[in-house]
Structures are given as C-alpha cells and as structure tokens.
Design a protein around this motif. Sequence first.
Motif, PDB file in Angstrom:
ATOM      1  N   ARG A   1      -2.171  -6.074   0.600  1.00 35.30           N
ATOM      2  CA  ARG A   1      -3.207  -5.889   1.613  1.00 35.30           C
ATOM      3  C   ARG A   1      -3.104  -6.976   2.665  1.00 35.30           C
ATOM      4  O   ARG A   1      -2.913  -8.153   2.330  1.00 35.30           O
ATOM      5  CB  ARG A   1      -4.591  -5.942   0.971  1.00 35.30           C
TER       6      ARG A   1
ATOM      7  N   LYS B   1      -2.571 -10.678  -0.608  1.00 39.30           N
ATOM      8  CA  LYS B   1      -2.925 -10.355  -1.990  1.00 39.30           C
ATOM      9  C   LYS B   1      -2.449  -8.958  -2.309  1.00 39.30           C
ATOM     10  O   LYS B   1      -2.562  -8.045  -1.484  1.00 39.30           O
ATOM     11  CB  LYS B   1      -4.436 -10.440  -2.186  1.00 39.30           C
TER      12      LYS B   1
ATOM     13  N   TRP C   1      -6.573  -4.396   9.427  1.00 45.06           N
ATOM     14  CA  TRP C   1      -6.681  -4.140   7.993  1.00 45.06           C
ATOM     15  C   TRP C   1      -5.595  -3.147   7.629  1.00 45.06           C
ATOM     16  O   TRP C   1      -5.497  -2.078   8.231  1.00 45.06           O
ATOM     17  CB  TRP C   1      -8.044  -3.546   7.686  1.00 45.06           C
TER      18      TRP C   1
ATOM     19  N   GLU D   1     -10.027  -1.833  -1.991  1.00 45.23           N
ATOM     20  CA  GLU D   1      -9.317  -2.256  -3.192  1.00 45.23           C
ATOM     21  C   GLU D   1      -8.263  -1.245  -3.606  1.00 45.23           C
ATOM     22  O   GLU D   1      -7.245  -1.597  -4.203  1.00 45.23           O
ATOM     23  CB  GLU D   1     -10.323  -2.466  -4.326  1.00 45.23           C
TER      24      GLU D   1
ATOM     25  N   GLN E   1     -16.585  -4.414   2.751  1.00 45.94           N
ATOM     26  CA  GLN E   1     -15.274  -4.868   3.234  1.00 45.94           C
ATOM     27  C   GLN E   1     -14.939  -4.323   4.618  1.00 45.94           C
ATOM     28  O   GLN E   1     -14.329  -5.005   5.428  1.00 45.94           O
ATOM     29  CB  GLN E   1     -14.171  -4.454   2.258  1.00 45.94           C
TER      30      GLN E   1
ATOM     31  N   TYR F   1     -10.905 -11.402   1.470  1.00 41.91           N
ATOM     32  CA  TYR F   1     -11.230  -9.970   1.359  1.00 41.91           C
ATOM     33  C   TYR F   1     -12.248  -9.549   2.432  1.00 41.91           C
ATOM     34  O   TYR F   1     -13.156  -8.774   2.163  1.00 41.91           O
ATOM     35  CB  TYR F   1     -11.783  -9.630  -0.032  1.00 41.91           C
ATOM     36  N   SER F   2     -12.105 -10.088   3.627  1.00 42.29           N
ATOM     37  CA  SER F   2     -12.969  -9.825   4.788  1.00 42.29           C
ATOM     38  C   SER F   2     -14.226 -10.696   4.824  1.00 42.29           C
ATOM     39  O   SER F   2     -15.020 -10.567   5.754  1.00 42.29           O
ATOM     40  CB  SER F   2     -13.385  -8.352   4.907  1.00 42.29           C
TER      41      SER F   2
ATOM     42  N   THR G   1      -2.403  -5.390  -4.559  1.00 41.07           N
ATOM     43  CA  THR G   1      -3.283  -4.484  -5.282  1.00 41.07           C
ATOM     44  C   THR G   1      -2.386  -3.598  -6.123  1.00 41.07           C
ATOM     45  O   THR G   1      -1.319  -4.031  -6.550  1.00 41.07           O
ATOM     46  CB  THR G   1      -4.233  -3.727  -4.331  1.00 41.07           C
TER      47      THR G   1
ATOM     48  N   LEU H   1      -5.457 -12.856   4.290  1.00 42.34           N
ATOM     49  CA  LEU H   1      -6.386 -12.137   3.420  1.00 42.34           C
ATOM     50  C   LEU H   1      -7.834 -12.304   3.870  1.00 42.34           C
ATOM     51  O   LEU H   1      -8.640 -11.392   3.748  1.00 42.34           O
ATOM     52  CB  LEU H   1      -6.233 -12.614   1.974  1.00 42.34           C
TER      53      LEU H   1
ATOM     54  N   LYS I   1     -20.038  -9.821   2.349  1.00 41.65           N
ATOM     55  CA  LYS I   1     -18.834 -10.571   2.715  1.00 41.65           C
ATOM     56  C   LYS I   1     -18.950 -11.266   4.069  1.00 41.65           C
ATOM     57  O   LYS I   1     -19.486 -12.363   4.150  1.00 41.65           O
ATOM     58  CB  LYS I   1     -17.601  -9.675   2.629  1.00 41.65           C
TER      59      LYS I   1
END
Length: 406
Positions: free
Chosen positions: A381, A373, A346, A204, A235, A55-56, A375, A52, A261
């Motif tokens: 993802r 994770k 990704w 997301e 992201q 999230y970047s 979504t 994950l 991020k």
Amino acid sequence: MSAPARVHTSAELIGAEEPVLAHNYHPLPVVVARAEGAWVEDVEGRRYLDMLAGYSALNFGHRHPALIEAAHRQLDRLTLTSRAFHNDQLAEFAERLTALTGLDMVLPMNTGAEAVESGIKVARKWAYDVKGVPADSATIVVAAENFHGRTTTIVGFSTDETARTGFGPFAPGFKVVPYNDLAAIEAAVDETTAAVLIEPIQGEAGVIIPDDGYLAGVRELTRRTNTLFVADEIQSGLGRTGRTLAVEHENVMPDVLLLGKALGGGIVPVSAVVATREVLRVLHPGEHGSTFGGNPLAAAVGTAVVGLLESGEFQRRAAELGEVLRAGLSALVGRGVVGFRARGLWAGVDVDPAIGTGREISERLMREGFLVKDTHGSTIRLAPPLTITREELESALGALEKVVAQ
C-alpha cells in the motif's frame, strides 16, 4: 558532570521490545526517533520517506506546524474535563466538522474502532426508535474483506480469519455480502435491516475501488428501503482520495459518516460519528459516552485539521499528485507490477509474486530509504502524506521500479 545518555542502536531497541511487548504487530526493522513533514529519521540518523503516513493518520505529514501550534496552545490551557462539563473547544469543532461534511451533528469519540462501534449502536437505536424494528432483532449488512477495526464485535463480521480466529463467540446481527455487489446488498436487506455499513474504498483489502455507480446504488437502495447508509471513511476520508470524502466521487451523502485517523492530525486519537439530526437525536444522556471523547485537546487539534481542509488545498494536492502516482505505476505494469488500484494519493500495488511477497518488497524499499506496508500476498500500500512533493513522490516511484526490477 554526568555522562551523556548512551544512544541505543536499532537492533538493541528492537531486541528490548521482545520480552515486554505483546507480539500483535510485525513491524519493519526500523526504529523511528524523529520526523518532519514526509520524512522520518531512525535512531542512527538514517532518513526515510514515509509512504504510509500512519495508514492515513498522518495525511498532513509529521508535525504539521499549524497542528503542533494548536496542540501546544491548548496544552497550556486545558486538556481534559470529561463530558461531565462543557469545554470551550468542542462546539467550534463540531460546528466546523458538520460544515465541512455537510451533515448535522457530531458524536465525538477517540479511535476509529470506537467510531465504528458507536455507529453500530446508533444505527440499531435508530432502527428501534424510528424504523420500528422489533427489539433485539436489528441487522446490519456489511461487505466481505472489510476492515472496520479490531474489537470483538467488529472482528465478528470480518472475513479475515487471522483477525477472527480465537476471539469468538461473536455478536449476532450482521449479514456479510460480497463487496461491489449491489444485488447482494438488495437480497440481504429486509424489514430488520438497520444499516448498510461499507468502506467507500476498502483500504486494508488492498485499496479496492468499487465500480462507478456502486456508492450511488447503495445510496438509492438504502433510501428506498428506509435503511441507513453508514460510510466508514476512517482511512479514505479527509483529503486522501482527492476529495474531502471518498463518497464525493459519486456525489452521494451517507446518513452516517465515520471519521478518525487524520482527524487527530497524527497528534492525538480523534474520531467522530457525523450524521443527520434525525439519526443522532436518538441518543439520550446516559445511553452512550466516553471519558476522553470530545476532550478539549482533541477538539482543538481536530478544529485545526478541519481548518487545513477548508481551503481545499490538500484535496487538490492529492488529486494532482495522484495523477503522477497513477502514471508512475502504469509505467511499471508488466515490469514487475502486475496491477494496481489508485485514487488520489492512495494505491494498492500488486507485485509479481515471483519477485517477492509484500513483506519482502517492503523490506527492500526500506533499505532504499522508503517506508511502505504490505497487505495480502504480494500487495503493498502507498499512502504518503498529502504534503509530499512531486519530486519526493517520483523518487519513491523510482525506488519501486528499482526494487521490482531486482
């Protein structure tokens, strides 16, 4: 001689959080205590491959030596002055970030949501000062299924009812149109439009990649209508998709770029609004600010992050390993995976709902030693650190194959 401190178990630590932490997250039942590169270790010593990467936020892995060294060096010198004074790190950060992105000026902030809020303020100010939109009537066109943050302004133009419900009333001035629909944007733009704000890839929402030509079409439309193109690359940016920026896949340059991020290297929150001089010069002293935005520690880490990207090594790794990721996911379609979308390192992977929800698949992968994770629905993802090796990536794909086969 004092007894050594007792090491708490994961169950004990998770239970201890319940009475004292707001329940605004539903994390997987793993308690991470240490990390290095693409791997994390829990309090009991179990190791997991991190697929994950925050999230970047951890594009360069956990505790990248160059970033840790930059942070340590700055910690020994100066951490905060506020923008009431100059500091000796900020100018170099801004110069190198503008050179990397091809834009002119930087407005330094901290979190991604702050960058988005700042971008909204800047777009409105530009509309009044430059475009001549009547006071307090500027509008911004946004896309459905967007994710730009959690502030009340931002959730006000979200179409995610979980994010919105219970937090109104919301600020006016936003027009929501379907994503990947140029005609809808054109119909929404009028003489009050300050900007079109979109994610080049919607993260997301499940790593939703627009059709070829969409971003170029947005760029042409906004130029033709004297409207700003604001690209939220918080992201998607900084190497994740195999390019420095996702907009580069269509060779377009927005007027305003929102970054966050990965810009903080997984060490400190760093974000930025990077824009043309014509846009950012609308701000004057006292009109916008942040006590921590542009602090010397953040600037030192951010400069080190830019340094990692300047050679193009991480962008190339993401592109090359992205082909491995695509090939591995393609082989699973029809074998528990019903579809996927991927660009660089990704991917959004849609698992057959009969096999389980995204949460259930994430928990099964956790038990195999891989962290992802979920979504919406049965989508998970994948966004591993760009430092991941081919062998590690293939092991993750093998674990996914095993899980969906079950």
